[in-house]
Every structure is written in structure tokens, then in C-alpha cells.
Design an enzyme around this catalytic site. Structure first.
Site, PDB file in Angstrom:
ATOM      1  N   CYS A   2       0.874  -1.179   0.000  1.00 53.67           N
ATOM      2  CA  CYS A   2       0.000   0.000   0.000  1.00 53.67           C
ATOM      3  C   CYS A   2       0.902   1.217   0.000  1.00 53.67           C
ATOM      4  O   CYS A   2       2.100   1.108   0.247  1.00 53.67           O
ATOM      5  CB  CYS A   2      -0.858   0.048   1.257  1.00 53.67           C
ATOM      6  SG  CYS A   2      -1.909  -1.390   1.476  1.00 53.67           S
ATOM      7  N   ARG A  27       1.844   1.399  -5.896  1.00 56.01           N
ATOM      8  CA  ARG A  27       1.922   0.453  -4.792  1.00 56.01           C
ATOM      9  C   ARG A  27       0.568  -0.208  -4.499  1.00 56.01           C
ATOM     10  O   ARG A  27       0.480  -1.119  -3.677  1.00 56.01           O
ATOM     11  CB  ARG A  27       2.401   1.158  -3.519  1.00 56.01           C
ATOM     12  CG  ARG A  27       3.735   1.850  -3.670  1.00 56.01           C
ATOM     13  CD  ARG A  27       4.143   2.489  -2.364  1.00 56.01           C
ATOM     14  NE  ARG A  27       4.258   1.497  -1.310  1.00 56.01           N
ATOM     15  CZ  ARG A  27       5.314   0.731  -1.109  1.00 56.01           C
ATOM     16  NH1 ARG A  27       6.354   0.846  -1.892  1.00 56.01           N
ATOM     17  NH2 ARG A  27       5.330  -0.146  -0.134  1.00 56.01           N
ATOM     18  N   TRP A  75      -3.697  -1.646  -1.344  1.00 51.57           N
ATOM     19  CA  TRP A  75      -3.625  -2.918  -2.078  1.00 51.57           C
ATOM     20  C   TRP A  75      -4.096  -3.945  -1.075  1.00 51.57           C
ATOM     21  O   TRP A  75      -3.362  -4.321  -0.156  1.00 51.57           O
ATOM     22  CB  TRP A  75      -2.187  -3.180  -2.524  1.00 51.57           C
ATOM     23  CG  TRP A  75      -2.006  -4.492  -3.193  1.00 51.57           C
ATOM     24  CD1 TRP A  75      -1.565  -5.653  -2.627  1.00 51.57           C
ATOM     25  CD2 TRP A  75      -2.237  -4.794  -4.562  1.00 51.57           C
ATOM     26  NE1 TRP A  75      -1.517  -6.645  -3.569  1.00 51.57           N
ATOM     27  CE2 TRP A  75      -1.923  -6.158  -4.752  1.00 51.57           C
ATOM     28  CE3 TRP A  75      -2.695  -4.044  -5.646  1.00 51.57           C
ATOM     29  CZ2 TRP A  75      -2.040  -6.775  -5.990  1.00 51.57           C
ATOM     30  CZ3 TRP A  75      -2.808  -4.673  -6.876  1.00 51.57           C
ATOM     31  CH2 TRP A  75      -2.475  -6.010  -7.039  1.00 51.57           C
ATOM     32  N   ASN A 101       0.674   0.042   6.036  1.00 45.51           N
ATOM     33  CA  ASN A 101       1.077  -0.771   4.885  1.00 45.51           C
ATOM     34  C   ASN A 101       1.746  -2.008   5.449  1.00 45.51           C
ATOM     35  O   ASN A 101       2.771  -1.897   6.120  1.00 45.51           O
ATOM     36  CB  ASN A 101       2.065   0.036   4.028  1.00 45.51           C
ATOM     37  CG  ASN A 101       2.786  -0.828   3.004  1.00 45.51           C
ATOM     38  OD1 ASN A 101       2.233  -1.817   2.533  1.00 45.51           O
ATOM     39  ND2 ASN A 101       4.008  -0.466   2.668  1.00 45.51           N
ATOM     40  N   GLY A 102       1.158  -3.174   5.215  1.00 45.11           N
ATOM     41  CA  GLY A 102       1.764  -4.398   5.744  1.00 45.11           C
ATOM     42  C   GLY A 102       0.701  -5.396   6.140  1.00 45.11           C
ATOM     43  O   GLY A 102      -0.467  -5.271   5.758  1.00 45.11           O
ATOM     44  N   GLU A 488       9.080 -20.439 -19.718  1.00 47.18           N
ATOM     45  CA  GLU A 488       8.912 -19.096 -19.147  1.00 47.18           C
ATOM     46  C   GLU A 488      10.071 -18.185 -19.570  1.00 47.18           C
ATOM     47  O   GLU A 488       9.862 -17.017 -19.907  1.00 47.18           O
ATOM     48  CB  GLU A 488       8.803 -19.212 -17.618  1.00 47.18           C
ATOM     49  CG  GLU A 488       8.759 -17.909 -16.850  1.00 47.18           C
ATOM     50  CD  GLU A 488       7.575 -16.998 -17.187  1.00 47.18           C
ATOM     51  OE1 GLU A 488       6.667 -17.407 -17.914  1.00 47.18           O
ATOM     52  OE2 GLU A 488       7.604 -15.840 -16.725  1.00 47.18           O
ATOM     53  N   LYS A 492       9.622 -14.724 -21.639  1.00 49.71           N
ATOM     54  CA  LYS A 492      10.141 -13.424 -21.163  1.00 49.71           C
ATOM     55  C   LYS A 492      10.947 -12.746 -22.263  1.00 49.71           C
ATOM     56  O   LYS A 492      10.812 -11.561 -22.523  1.00 49.71           O
ATOM     57  CB  LYS A 492      11.047 -13.572 -19.938  1.00 49.71           C
ATOM     58  CG  LYS A 492      10.439 -13.868 -18.610  1.00 49.71           C
ATOM     59  CD  LYS A 492       9.606 -12.788 -18.000  1.00 49.71           C
ATOM     60  CE  LYS A 492       8.198 -12.816 -18.525  1.00 49.71           C
ATOM     61  NZ  LYS A 492       7.203 -13.543 -17.852  1.00 49.71           N
ATOM     62  N   GLU A 495       8.659 -11.535 -25.241  1.00 49.08           N
ATOM     63  CA  GLU A 495       7.726 -10.415 -25.033  1.00 49.08           C
ATOM     64  C   GLU A 495       8.408  -9.083 -24.787  1.00 49.08           C
ATOM     65  O   GLU A 495       7.861  -8.053 -25.146  1.00 49.08           O
ATOM     66  CB  GLU A 495       6.671 -10.731 -23.959  1.00 49.08           C
ATOM     67  CG  GLU A 495       7.179 -10.891 -22.564  1.00 49.08           C
ATOM     68  CD  GLU A 495       6.064 -11.197 -21.572  1.00 49.08           C
ATOM     69  OE1 GLU A 495       4.914 -10.817 -21.793  1.00 49.08           O
ATOM     70  OE2 GLU A 495       6.375 -11.828 -20.539  1.00 49.08           O
ATOM     71  N   HIS A 511      14.077 -34.560 -31.446  1.00 44.75           N
ATOM     72  CA  HIS A 511      12.899 -34.881 -32.256  1.00 44.75           C
ATOM     73  C   HIS A 511      12.548 -33.747 -33.211  1.00 44.75           C
ATOM     74  O   HIS A 511      11.442 -33.696 -33.733  1.00 44.75           O
ATOM     75  CB  HIS A 511      11.713 -35.207 -31.343  1.00 44.75           C
ATOM     76  CG  HIS A 511      11.962 -36.404 -30.483  1.00 44.75           C
ATOM     77  ND1 HIS A 511      11.949 -37.694 -30.962  1.00 44.75           N
ATOM     78  CD2 HIS A 511      12.294 -36.489 -29.176  1.00 44.75           C
ATOM     79  CE1 HIS A 511      12.233 -38.528 -29.974  1.00 44.75           C
ATOM     80  NE2 HIS A 511      12.459 -37.820 -28.880  1.00 44.75           N
ATOM     81  N   LYS A 610      -1.293  -5.509 -19.692  1.00 46.75           N
ATOM     82  CA  LYS A 610      -1.023  -6.197 -18.430  1.00 46.75           C
ATOM     83  C   LYS A 610      -2.098  -7.217 -18.117  1.00 46.75           C
ATOM     84  O   LYS A 610      -1.838  -8.281 -17.595  1.00 46.75           O
ATOM     85  CB  LYS A 610      -0.911  -5.168 -17.299  1.00 46.75           C
ATOM     86  CG  LYS A 610      -0.540  -5.762 -15.953  1.00 46.75           C
ATOM     87  CD  LYS A 610       0.865  -6.341 -15.976  1.00 46.75           C
ATOM     88  CE  LYS A 610       1.178  -7.159 -14.750  1.00 46.75           C
ATOM     89  NZ  LYS A 610       2.283  -8.108 -14.976  1.00 46.75           N
TER      90      LYS A 610
HETATM   91  O1  M6R Z   1      -3.159 -11.941 -15.024  1.00 46.19           O
HETATM   92  P1  M6R Z   1      -2.897 -13.318 -15.547  1.00 46.19           P
HETATM   93  O2  M6R Z   1      -1.899 -14.060 -14.722  1.00 46.19           O
HETATM   94  O3  M6R Z   1      -4.162 -14.115 -15.713  1.00 46.19           O
HETATM   95  O4  M6R Z   1      -2.273 -13.099 -16.975  1.00 46.19           O
HETATM   96  C1  M6R Z   1      -1.975 -14.169 -17.807  1.00 46.19           C
HETATM   97  C2  M6R Z   1      -1.107 -13.743 -18.956  1.00 46.19           C
HETATM   98  O5  M6R Z   1      -1.743 -12.783 -19.734  1.00 46.19           O
HETATM   99  C3  M6R Z   1       0.238 -13.181 -18.463  1.00 46.19           C
HETATM  100  O6  M6R Z   1       0.913 -14.107 -17.672  1.00 46.19           O
HETATM  101  C4  M6R Z   1       1.136 -12.798 -19.666  1.00 46.19           C
HETATM  102  O7  M6R Z   1       1.513 -13.945 -20.341  1.00 46.19           O
HETATM  103  C5  M6R Z   1       2.349 -11.997 -19.189  1.00 46.19           C
HETATM  104  N1  M6R Z   1       2.583 -10.907 -20.074  1.00 46.19           N
HETATM  105  C6  M6R Z   1       3.594 -12.809 -19.156  1.00 46.19           C
HETATM  106  O8  M6R Z   1       4.706 -12.101 -18.766  1.00 46.19           O
END
Ligand code: M6R
Length: 615
Positions: A2, A27, A75, A101-102, A488, A492, A495, A511, A610
Site C-alpha cells: 500500500c 503500490r 492494495w 502498509n503491511g 517461461e 520473457k 515479449e 525430435h 497487463k
Molecule cells: O493476469 P494473468 O496471470 O491471468 O495473466 C496471464 C497472462 O496474460 C500473463 O501471464 C502474460 O503472459 C504476461 N505478459 C507474461 O509475462
């Protein structure tokens, strides 16, 4: 997480606090509130929503004059985001007002004791318990506010940055810190309090950053007394001269939110298991799970639904759950699951994982699973999000707001929650030995320090990034628990750097993907000490003999892979099931540095959002 702001001086407190809260919205921004002392009485207004919503509310509700005030942007951790749970919280007498906050872990026990003494509570928050505890101590012990705060905080388990006003003493703010940040800005005859220096940077460059277990009594026009919360020691505070600009401060001095969030992982992983994992006593306690354990222990199958990074966390969970609980697990892309006619029965448990709690595909998968009679458990970061409300029960990750579009801390905190759930179920089912159960509890508690150790390779990883920033393709390979980490790592890189990357189980390489290997192809191999170590070493040899370039993630102390690899990134030795929590750190840093060197918009990569709330 927060954001908190306070002001005492001669200026108009309202505008300082409102502007400060806007700067701290990174935050948390599910609700906001303010308390202002106008010279006679305290005026308070709070609301669900953002700081702009608070401004609207204030216009209708309270006068905005006064030179003393505190404000909060929330938050949610305890209690859904709504008007009542918003801060500030007021004690039963109406005299003490607090922002926090905590997390107060032992709030339930303290609340019971206070109720027995006649206290009543409006909200579901831990914070309202704290303010009433301070009031009760003030009454019982007949002590000054500062002393009452000190006694109360010695009874509290958890984390906090607090600011407190007593309307009987309107020339004073009491603040304290443990585990959450708190800065005090020092102006001429005025003081500012905030979670970081951004709310007061245009007024003063002089600040004290309280250390953990310190508190301060701030008196208008006078001085600041800093002391230890335990014992009676006074502290001579170090006054720093701030040289950062506003944007740098909001990012905690990091260049990007993504980097800040990568570095937050040791502390947010701790927040995730705080109060839930008591390794010494062999206890895992997850509020949302306690009443539904039998749903899991009697389940024929667990189906995990998620998207993107959350789906990768689900894949890690598949290995963990099957190993420890012996319940079959299927991991589904939510987007695929919802559009076929999946076989689901009332004996299935569906776990939905989502950082935002708003992902449209995951939400639709949950609705389908519920229609078909399954019990649905949610793992979300955002408190009060749609998915957290749509699921039958669940666990929050408590990672704090993730601003960078690329998920980092969401991934490791999701795995932390999933690990705790798997351990709990396995223990109840009797499918894990007591010694293994205890070992993993203790090892999970060590993860924050191991993540810190993995982060120490940052400079070395930056050097590796320099070498590879201009290549067009990457392969990522991992086996077992680290196969999802390879996926993953590739995601990363794709993207945020826009470099093409593929993740594969290492053994799948022969394969097909092996045809891609030549002297231009960097291959990131997760080659840590594990049951598959020898096999991964063989995979590395296969790549080397085709002139591929190896960037290996290795266990500290390893010699074999280090000698074979062209470049390596070290992580500390960790039990295999928990290694994704450390190996992923190296891959996050690698993609981050490559993206920065390519001048990409790291926090807001092109074409992405996001939270994907459309199909
Ligand atoms: O909010 P969510 O975890 O449901 O989001 C899922 C994906 O959209 C999210 O993980 C996306 O792949 C990210 N950009 C990955 O870094």
C-alpha cells in the site's frame, strides 16, 4: 503493498497528501482514504477505487483545510476492497487514526481479546485491530501515545509501516516500520511521511529512511525522535540528501518496474508465506484451504487452468502435485479448455491461476468448470478481483502490484502458493513422509535468501546479454521441474526483447529442434544438479557437437557443465522441486538486459496489455 502519506507543518495538508497518494498508486490502487485535522476536529473520507475517486468523494463529504493529515492508497490483503476496509482506520473512541502498509499476522488473536474487552470492529482489516490495541494499551497503562505504540508493536507479529494521529495531540504524528518502507521528509518547520520520497521530493531533499524495528515521534515545528521499538534505545537518524528525480523514486531507484519487481522477489516470496508457513512447528496454514482440504484429498484429478506465465506456474505445479500428493494433474490453457467440451466431474478440483484475476479466458474456464460441478480454487494476486470472487475459495499471492507487463514476481509467488498447497494436501493424505514434509517447509523458508544469491549474478548476466543482444533466435531447454522454466524464459525474452525464442523439454530436442542448431544459435540450458543432470549433460554435448552455443544455468560449485558451457549463470543449491524459484531469476535478468540493450519499452512492450480482459 500500500502507499502511505502524512504531513504536519504549515502548508495545506490536503493537496500534499492527494498528490502524494497519486504518486504512490503504483503500490496499490483498489481504495484510498484521507484524514485531515482542521484545528478543531478530524475530517475523514475514504472510498473504494482510485485516488481520483477519493477526490470526488472528499468534495462532497469533508472540508479540506488543515495542516495535519494522513492518507492511504490500498492494495488489499485483509478484507475485500470496499469503503469500510479502506484506510485510515479509527479507534473505538474516535481519537486515534491510523494508516498501515503491511500485514499483522496475529490480528485474529488480538481481535478476539479486544472483543472480549468490549471493542467493536467495522472492517475486516488487521489495521483496525492495531489501532484499537494501541488505544487499549493507552488506557490500561496510562502511557503517552508513543509508548502505547511501542508496547503494541511488541505484541504484533507481521510487517508494517504505520502513521498514527491522536486528535488530543494534533501537533504530533507517530510512525513505525518493520518490513515495509517508510521515509520521513524534513522541511523547515514541517515534516512529511511516505512509503517513498516521491510525495515530498518537490518540498525537500532531506530524508530519513527508518530502519526495521524503528519508530519516530514527529512534532510540528520541533524535532523528530527516533527510537528502537524493542528496548529503550534512542537512535541518531542518518539524514540523507536525495539526488533522485521523481520517476526514479517511484521505481525505487531502478530503471524499470520490471527490474524493481525482479529484485522484490526475496521480500514478496516472504510475504507470500508469511503467517502461513511455520516451518519450526511443521505447519502450513492457508485460510482458503482449511475448510476445503477434503475436496482435494478426495479429488480424482486436479485440472489447472491459466494463461501465459500463470500457465507456466501451473506446469511447475503439475510436477510438484503429482510427486507429493499422487493426484493426477492436467494443465490446460484456459483459452483451449473453454472452447472444447472438456470432461469434468464433481470429483475434479479445478485450480485457476491468474495474477490480475481478470483474464477473460481464465474467467470463462472457471465458469465452465463450475457449471459442470467442479470445485474451483483460485490463486490470484489482485485482492477482490473477478476471479477471486468467482472461485469457490482460494489463496492470494500477496506479491503487491505488478506494474511491468512481463510477469516476474507473480510467477515465483504463484509457485510458492502452489508448493504450500501441495505440501499441505500431501501431509493430510499421508503421501509425503514427515521428514520430506519438514525438509521442504524449511527449504521453502530459505528460498528468499537463495533468490538473493541468484540475483548477485546480475552483472555477469548483463555481460552475457551484451554478447547475444543481436541474435535473432534463442532456444531454451530444461527437464523435469525446469521444463516450464525453459518455457517461461523463452516467453520473457520474446515479449520484452521481440527476439524469437522457443522453450523445449531438453530431450525433445532430438525430435526436431536440433535441426536449428548451428554456430549462430544460442541455447540456454537449465543444467542444475538434479535427477536429470547426466541426461542434460548429454544434451549439452549433442548441441556442442553441432557447434551450438551453450549458456547454462548451473548449480554453484558445479564443474562439469561450467567447463562445457560457453557462458554460465550460477544459482545456489536447492532441492530439485524448489529449483524453479531460483533458476527463473537468471532467465528474467537475461531477458531484461537484452531488452534494455535493444532499447525496448521494457515495462510496456508493444502489442501487449497487463491484463487481457478480451478473448
Ligand atoms: O493476469 P494473468 O496471470 O491471468 O495473466 C496471464 C497472462 O496474460 C500473463 O501471464 C502474460 O503472459 C504476461 N505478459 C507474461 O509475462
Amino acid at each position: 503493498m500500500c502507499g502511505i502519506v502524512g504531513y504536519i507543518g504549515n502548508r495545506d495538508a490536503y493537496s500534499i497528501i492527494i498528490n502524494g497518494l497519486k504518486r504512490l498508486e503504483y503500490r496499490g490502487y483498489d481504495s484510498a482514504g484521507i484524514a485531515l485535522y482542521d484545528g478543531e476536529k478530524l475530517n475523514l473520507s475514504k472510498t473504494k477505487g482510485k485516488v481520483v475517486d477519493l477526490e470526488e468523494r472528499v468534495k462532497k463529504e469533508i472540508p479540506t483545510n488543515g495542516n495535519l493529515g494522513i492518507g492511504h492508497t490500498r492494495w488489499a490483503t485483509h478484507g475485500v476492497p470496499n469503503d469500510i476496509n479502506s484506510h485510515p482506520h479509527v479507534s473505538n473512541s474516535g481519537e486515534l487514526v491510523i494508516i498501515h502498509n503491511g500485514i499483522i499476522e496475529n490480528y485474529a488473536t488480538l481481535k478476539k481479546e479486544l472483543i472480549n474487552r468490549g471493542y467493536t470492529f467495522q472492517s475486516d482489516t488487521d489495521t483496525e485491530v492495531l489501532v484499537n490495541l494501541i488505544e487499549e494499551i493507552q488506557k490500561q497503562e496510562n502511557v503517552k501515545l508513543g509508548q502505547a505504540v511501542q508496547i503494541a508493536l511488541n505484541q504484533v507479529v507481521g510487517a508494517y509501516a504505520i502513521a498514527l494521529i491522536d486528535i488530543k495531540k494534533p501537533d504530533e504524528i507517530v510512525v513505525a516500520k518493520l518490513g515495509s518502507p517508510l521515509a520521513i521528509g524534513i522541511g523547515e518547520d514541517e515534516f512529511f511521511v511516505a512509503s517513498d520520497a516521491s510525495p515530498f521530493i518537490e518540498y525537500t531533499n532531506n530524508a530519513i529512511y527508518l530502519e526495521d524495528e524503528e519508530m519516530a515521534i514527529i512534532r510540528k515545528g520541533r524535532d523528530i525522535k527516533v527510537r528502537k521499538i524493542k528496548g529503550d534505545k534512542l537512535v541518531d537518524p542518518y539524514i540523507q540528501e536525495l539526488k533522485m528525480n521523481l520517476e526514479q523514486i517511484e521505481k525505487g531507484g531502478y530503471d524499470h518496474f520490471m527490474l524493481k519487481e525482479i529484485y522484490e522477489q526475496p521480500s514478496v516470496i516472504k510475504d507470500t508465506y508469511r503467517g502461513r508457513l511455520l516451518a519450526d512447528r511443521g505447519i502450513v496454514r492457508l485460510g482458503g484451504l482449511e475448510n476445503y482440504i477434503e475436496k482435494f484429498t478426495n479429488a480424482d484429478r486436479i485440472i489447472i487452468v491459466a494463461c501465459g506465465t500463470s500457465w507456466h506456474a501451473g506446469l511447475v505445479a503439475e510436477y510438484i502435485f503429482e510427486e507429493w500428493t499422487r493426484i493426477p494433474v492436467e494443465v490446460e490453457y484456459a483459452s483451449e479448455f473453454r472452447y472444447r467440451n472438456p470432461i469434468i466431474t464433481s470429483k475434479d478440483v479445478v485450480i485457476a491461476i491468474s495474477q490480475s484475476g481478470e483474464t477473460a479466458d481464465t474467467l470463462a474456464a472457471i465458469k465452465l468448470a463450475k457449471q459442470k460441478g467442479a470445485f474451483v480454487y483460485g490463486i490470484c494476486n489482485v485482492v477482490g478481483s473477478t476471479i477471486s470472487r468467482e472461485t469457490h475459495s482460494g489463496t492470494y499471492t500477496h506479491a503487491g502490484p505488478e506494474i511491468g507487463v512481463a510477469s516476474t514476481k507473480a510467477f515465483t509467488t504463484q509457485i510458492t502458493v502452489l508448493t504450500m498447497i501441495a505440501l499441505k494436501i500431501a501431509k493430510v493424505k499421508g503421501t509425503i513422509s514427515n521428514s520430506d514434509f519438514m525438509l521442504y517447509l524449511r527449504e521453502l523458508e530459505l528460498i528468499p535468501s537463495k533468490v538473493e544469491e541468484a540475483l548477485k549474478s546480475n552483472e555477469k548476466i548483463e555481460e552475457i546479454a551484451k554478447v547475444f543482444k543481436d541474435v535473432n533466435n534463442f532456444l531454451y531447454l530444461g527437464r523435469g521441474y525446469n521444463f516450464p522454466v525453459a518455457l517461461e524464459g523463452a516467453l520473457k525474452l520474446k515479449e520484452i526483447s521481440y527476439i524469437h525464442a522457443e522453450g523445449y523439454p531438453a530431450a525433445e530436442m532430438k525430435h526436431g529442434p536440433i535441426a536449428l542448431i548451428d554456430e549462430h544459435m544460442p541455447v540456454v540450458v537449465i543444467a542444475i544438479n538434479s535427477n536429470h543432470y547426466e541426461k542434460v549433460v548429454s544434451n549439452i554435448q549433442e548441441i556442442k557437437s553441432r557447434k551450438g552455443i551453450i549458456i547454462a544455468v548451473v548449480t554453484k560449485g558445479d564443474t562439469t557443465v561450467k567447463e562445457m558451457a560457453d557462458y554460465y549463470m550460477e544459482v545456489p543449491k536447492t532441492p530439485e522441486a524448489l529449483t524453479p524459484l531460483v533458476t527463473t531469476i537468471s532467465l528474467q535478468l537475461l531477458s531484461y538486459h537484452i531488452a534494455v540493450m535493444l532499447n525496448r519499452n521494457v515495462d510496456q512492450p508493444r502489442n501487449l496489455a497487463k491484463s487481457v480482459t478480451v478473448e
